[in-house]
Enzyme design. Sequence first.
Site, PDB file in Angstrom:
ATOM      1  N   HIS A 105       2.953  -2.344  32.739  1.00 53.88           N
ATOM      2  CA  HIS A 105       2.384  -1.103  33.280  1.00 53.88           C
ATOM      3  C   HIS A 105       3.532  -0.131  33.537  1.00 53.88           C
ATOM      4  CE1 HIS A 105      -0.464   1.480  35.243  1.00 53.88           C
ATOM      5  NE2 HIS A 105       0.253   1.491  36.352  1.00 53.88           N
ATOM      6  N   ASP A 110       4.111   3.609  34.838  1.00 56.68           N
ATOM      7  CA  ASP A 110       3.572   4.844  35.395  1.00 56.68           C
ATOM      8  C   ASP A 110       4.223   6.021  34.680  1.00 56.68           C
ATOM      9  OD1 ASP A 110       1.780   3.817  37.337  1.00 56.68           O
ATOM     10  OD2 ASP A 110       3.472   3.274  38.607  1.00 56.68           O
ATOM     11  N   HIS A 135      -2.467   8.891  37.068  1.00 58.85           N
ATOM     12  CA  HIS A 135      -2.978   8.429  38.362  1.00 58.85           C
ATOM     13  C   HIS A 135      -1.953   8.382  39.506  1.00 58.85           C
ATOM     14  CE1 HIS A 135      -1.888   4.394  36.542  1.00 58.85           C
ATOM     15  NE2 HIS A 135      -1.258   4.343  37.694  1.00 58.85           N
ATOM     16  N   ASP A 175      -4.745   0.376  37.363  1.00 60.94           N
ATOM     17  CA  ASP A 175      -4.058   0.754  38.607  1.00 60.94           C
ATOM     18  C   ASP A 175      -4.551   2.072  39.197  1.00 60.94           C
ATOM     19  OD1 ASP A 175      -2.136   0.398  40.625  1.00 60.94           O
ATOM     20  OD2 ASP A 175      -0.710   1.683  39.593  1.00 60.94           O
TER      21      ASP A 175
END
Length: 1040
Positions: free
Chosen positions: A266, A268, A583, A378
């Site tokens: 993951h 970001d 997000h 997430d």
Amino acid sequence: MRSKQRGCSMAAPKHRRTALERVEKFISETYFTDCNLRGRLFGDRCPPASLSCFQTSRRIPYDEAVGQKFSPAKVGDSFGPTWETCWFKVELSIPPAWAGREVHFVWESDGEGMVWRDAQPVQGLTKEGEKTSYILTRSLKEMEPHSLTLYVELACNGLFGAGKGSMIAPPDPDRRFTLSKAELVIFNRDVYELLVDLEILLDMAQLLGEENQRSFQALYTANQMVNVCDVTDPSTFPAAHDLAAAIFSQRNGESQHTIHAVGHCHIDSAWLWPYEETIRKCARSWVTVVRLMESNPEFTFACSQAQQFEWVRSWYPGLYAQIQDFVAKGQFVPVGGTWVEMDGNLPSGESMVRQFLQGQRFFQQQFGRICSEFWLPDTFGYSAQLPQLMRGCGIRRFLTQKLSWNLVNAFPNHTFFWEGIDGSRVLTHFPPGDSYGMHGRVEEVLKTVKNNKDKGLVNHSAFLFGFGDGGGGPTQKMLDRMKRMSDTDGLPRVQISTPDQLFSILEKESSQLCTWVGELFLELHNGTYTTQAQIKKGNRECERILHDVEVLSALALARGSTFQYPASQLQRLWRLLLLNQFHDVLPGSCIQLVVEDALRYYAEIRRAGAGLQDEAIRSLCRDLLQPEAGSGESTLVLNTLPWERTEVITRTGPAGTETLALVTVPSMGYAIVREPVLPAQPVAVRRQADGSIVMENGVIAVCLDVMGRLTSLRLLDSQRESLPDGCCANQFALFDDVPLYWDAWDVMDYHLETRKPVTSLLKPLEITLAGGLRGSASFTLRVGESSTLTQEIILDAMSPYLRFLTQVEWNEAHKFLKVEFPVQVRSTNATYEIQFGHLQRPTHWNTSWDWARFEVWFHKWLDVSEHGFGVALLNDCKYGASAHRNVLSLSLLRAPKSPDATADIGHQQFTYAVMPHQGSFQDAGVIQHAYNLNFPLHVVPASSAQCPAWSAFSVSSPAVVLETLKQAEDRPDAVVVRLYEAHGSTVVAWLQTSLPVKEAMLCDLLEQPAAEGRLPLEQQGIRLSFTPFHVLSVLLVLRQ
């Protein structure tokens, strides 16, 4: 087991604890490394022949970096400050005596590194991600070069940025990053394999429990391996390894749970580091994945976010070509189908469509296929309209895990069907280990089985392994752990798999699954609906700008043969907007550097959008526009919404003076305004003896006290009062806002216990516009310690709502500002607008599921109604609200200090409105008025030419909203019209158009024509059938 003891008679261990600790110490990194196995992992070491570096404040490409002047450097030196980049030139000379050995280049520092070799990135190095070595050779051969030069690009930030004191604190601008190791080493792979064997056996012994015989078998085997293993004599290692292999090869029964392990990382797209650093994080993480795939052909890796693929394609073309090869082999698996992993609550319906449209088209163009799973592990909650949007974009499967973060209620399922507000269903899976960053440990696979809430219904689950959030990804050790657990009695089966393999099995097992209807609301992070108000405002404004540019450009295209639709410019601007919906950006949970980037992108959309809008209007209305300044008294007014509007506008006269005019403009069209129309009833404004001010316009009448609070709000038709006796609306309130940890993210339930009404008046209410077409009054309050709020309360002729134009100089710390409207309405539910529709939430706190939603999100309006009457709140850039009993609250501003210490400080401007209504909110037009507030009419000086009003589109039913008009992606001669049913009703609507349409067909959200989708062109228009909240896209082919 005993047959493996090679003739010696060794007693089994008597004491479980000493045996466990004996094995622990044998593989410890801390204790007895002079004589244990761990101390033998590396053999001889050798420093680099030469080490030099150069430092820059920019992130520069390799070719530019290697041409710089390098200065000598050494291990122990520190570099910085934060966000700088150091390039190291490392010259290595491998000793000839190391022939036949595995040789690694070991690099340890607290920054993130990338190794470059022969001008290509070859290995990411991050201590926090357990990647500190680059394998030079598995077995040094005579012919291999013994001398070589590597470059290491070192980012002066860690895996999670550079928070000062805690991870989410604002970055420390002065942090230094130390180089603690840079050397060649011999790597003893046989030692490494034994260490992994012993780690798994030790975990089995500890975690399977004393009542489990398998726990003792694992412990006795590990103890026996210590006995057999002479760390100074590698010839004893195979016998020890065979003992472990015998345990790992004892198989499970047929009923055992199967874990589908998928590599994952993951990343970001921005969070505690800026967008630009994410580009390098992608490269560091994915080059490591490619190295693992080369040596582990079974290894699979799921990867989302088209934007990140596009970054790597642009900046690292060599790496991207390798990724494309592994995608073709089925190992590197694109998932998600969206441009970024966006926030699941705040983007508009059309923005969500574009996330999928841009993402799926990118994956189709680059890899020859679209994604079949939506992947959003997430994000802070999931809109109830997502299932329909997924289905419209070719996706029937959804994976997340974030609801495991719920603060109050444990979500009841891990595998289930999720049903949206229109009835669309998608198969949904939450990995039962409640993480997307597993490390392949025994503890994690046992938790996955134990925690699974759908035992007996499904016997397969996902296990996403790899370092995440700041990147990093899987390691060889994770893979090696799971190889040993592939089918070992006492542990679940662990197979390297793909999302498609898992979901295909879950689909076959899905007959007994539960269904969850409505939103997947995260009971945490509800501060993200309000934090960073400028980002929220930029998002709403830019969504409007792109809507209007597309409408006007599509109309110009349909009416003029020479107009070039700005498809590539629009794609660029949409991608900037979609990126900012990531997000941690749109929710406001990012550092100041990211906020600055995001606001710059919004400014670019505003700038470029204004230019595109002008070009479209010039083409659409060329004969009507004023040829030279100051010559015309007429005004051209354009309406981009699909219904006729009568509103008060501001226009600039010849002398630059602003005047008001009441205009009526047809749906999706324009009108020329010459003589101002007078309203049937002008706005009357008068001051009472007590200083209060009364305004009315024939629709509503309001009374305001000297502090700007509403003491009365009446519908004149019915004389119905909206406010309870003795209550004031437009009451500002300040709350203490100190969460438990996640500062920018969370507002806690206990903040409600700290309410303080704002009562400090700086300038009492005074009339600013005396009536006629518009009446208004303004006042100023002191808010908190050091903030001020000035508000102009505006009533326009014929308007059913009262507007509050608000300016705040905000300078608070850990405070939350809201505005409250107590209403004389009794209802157990309030209605909130979401993407392409609305939903209801309770106004009471009967159950824990009810009170956990003490702060909720919505879009342009919320409404509370009883039969025959209600009150709506509209807004132009706010997303947080609550409705408890009969009080509607709009969340205005927060003041968190982490991860951005400056969040929300400074000047803020926003508008909200209150609209009492008879009948239902649907029949009263609340939905349309909220659009009108958010999409102002466009006012352009015009020539004095005569011209009838023109309308391009209208829809026969008020239940159906025409949301989007754009050029089709793959057909320059066609436009796409997107409509949705907004009332929650089953309805037939006629779409009428004055454009030259030669054929019409239904299409999906990716603009693929539907089978049997052709629509006849009839006298009344195009007949469309809707069920509640259904979204329909229509492809209209134009006559040239």
